[in-house]
Design an enzyme around this catalytic site. Sequence first.
Site, PDB file in Angstrom:
ATOM      1  N   LYS A 126      20.491  24.896  -9.503  1.00  0.00           N
ATOM      2  CA  LYS A 126      19.872  23.675 -10.006  1.00  0.00           C
ATOM      3  C   LYS A 126      20.951  22.715 -10.529  1.00  0.00           C
ATOM      4  O   LYS A 126      22.121  23.082 -10.637  1.00  0.00           O
ATOM      5  CB  LYS A 126      18.830  24.019 -11.079  1.00  0.00           C
ATOM      6  CG  LYS A 126      17.761  25.001 -10.589  1.00  0.00           C
ATOM      7  CD  LYS A 126      16.872  24.404  -9.526  1.00  0.00           C
ATOM      8  CE  LYS A 126      16.065  25.324  -8.657  1.00  0.00           C
ATOM      9  NZ  LYS A 126      15.371  26.465  -9.075  1.00  0.00           N
TER      10      LYS A 126
HETATM   11  C1  LIG Z   1      14.060  27.181  -8.964  1.00  0.00           C
HETATM   12  C2  LIG Z   1      12.623  26.841  -8.796  1.00  0.00           C
HETATM   13  C3  LIG Z   1      11.604  27.484  -9.526  1.00  0.00           C
HETATM   14  C4  LIG Z   1      11.811  28.690 -10.372  1.00  0.00           C
HETATM   15  O1  LIG Z   1      12.824  28.692 -11.260  1.00  0.00           O
HETATM   16  P1  LIG Z   1      13.487  30.063 -11.739  1.00  0.00           P
HETATM   17  O2  LIG Z   1      14.316  29.596 -12.889  1.00  0.00           O
HETATM   18  O3  LIG Z   1      14.273  30.617 -10.606  1.00  0.00           O
HETATM   19  O4  LIG Z   1      12.386  30.959 -12.181  1.00  0.00           O
HETATM   20  C5  LIG Z   1      10.305  27.040  -9.373  1.00  0.00           C
HETATM   21  N1  LIG Z   1      10.004  26.045  -8.541  1.00  0.00           N
HETATM   22  C6  LIG Z   1      10.926  25.413  -7.817  1.00  0.00           C
HETATM   23  C7  LIG Z   1      10.509  24.303  -6.917  1.00  0.00           C
HETATM   24  C8  LIG Z   1      12.264  25.811  -7.900  1.00  0.00           C
HETATM   25  O5  LIG Z   1      13.171  25.197  -7.136  1.00  0.00           O
END
Ligand SMILES: *Cc1c(COP(=O)(O)O)cnc(C)c1O
Length: 395
Positions: free
Chosen positions: A198
């Site tokens: 992210k």
């Molecule tokens: C990364 C992500 C999540 C989940 O996040 P985590 O921290 O891995 O649990 C949920 N939705 C989307 C669209 C994502 O890209």
Amino acid sequence: MSASAPTKPLQATQAAAAFLPFSRPSVDEATIAGVVEVLRSGQLTTGPQARAFEAKLSEHCGGRPVRVFNSGTCTMEIALRIAGVGPGHEVITTPLSWVATSNVVLEVGARPVFVDIDPATRNIDLGRIEAAITPATRAIIPVDLGGLPVDRDRLYAIAKKHGLRVVEDAAQSFGSHWNGRRIGSFGDFVSFSFHPNKNITSIEGGALVLNDEREARLAEQYRLQGVVRTGFDGMEVELVGGKYNLTDVAARVGLGQLPHLEEFNAKRGELARVYFELLAAPAVRGLGLRLPPADFTQTNWHMFQVVLPEERLTIKRAEVMALMHAAGIGTGIHYPAIHLFALYRRLGWKPGDFPQAEYTGRNTMTIPLFPAMTRADVVRVVETLASILRGHQKS
Ligand SMILES: *Cc1c(COP(=O)(O)O)cnc(C)c1O
């Protein structure tokens, strides 16, 4: 290196032939030193770093209450629980997302109701939501795929008209804007993820933006076994909570990342502009790749995703990826259509239900985009991809 030293360029991009991943976090030396300090402090799990991270995130979100967790996924599950969503209820969402988005709906015992995407934005088609609303609908979970925000004006107009809660899956849109306002600074529940892919990371982690202190207190209960502490020895348990607290080590990473958010996202935007520039060259444009909207005001450019023209190619996406990999370039898939996974087919969905999400899910390919990349990296990606596609055209 001093505490204010800029983010170190990545080794991987220094040598021309090095493998270029599709994503890679930039962690500066000050953050690494800060993590070492936390490790030496004796306070490893949730404590002052997590509270400081919450305070900074709340500032980022215009002063709204924010709580941090050990994933983005659990923040959406908790938001649904706070909203009272459970068995017998329906939640409208997109079939083109990380499977977490709809798994959390199943986790609370409700039923996801998928609405096909708009192929231009790749986000949920807002024009189709109202037809999917039933008396059982309680919430909408929109996803800002690649960081491109769903139209918040239309979204909240629909939610308000039908009395629905919104859990914004903003896992990918931290630092994105809607009409000049930061995602997270307005709206209903907003969920962020700080997974290493992210735009900022806390290794694993997430944050939930809430509406008031009552919701924040509930979020704290759901975060840790339902426990409420008072005074020195008071402990009460009022509901079933999980084990979702963020460690101070992770929070320190997040705190070190946050001040770089604007710089990281600006760099992503610059690199995205280079992609558009190179992909617009006539010889490349003629290859028929579908590009994301060229948005430079709202999106944080979490990812750069091209959609391969399957009808014109003699090879499938997996072979394109293998050839890219052989040329030293990483790619990713974000995402296969959720309703076609075995779990979801068992629940009744089938091919043909959401043709736009299926086409994009089958042909989308994420190409490298992260702050430490250079213009030369982008050139290399486009040249390699164009040459692979050129070599495999249907006659
Ligand atoms: C990364 C992500 C999540 C989940 O996040 P985590 O921290 O891995 O649990 C949920 N939705 C989307 C669209 C994502 O890209």
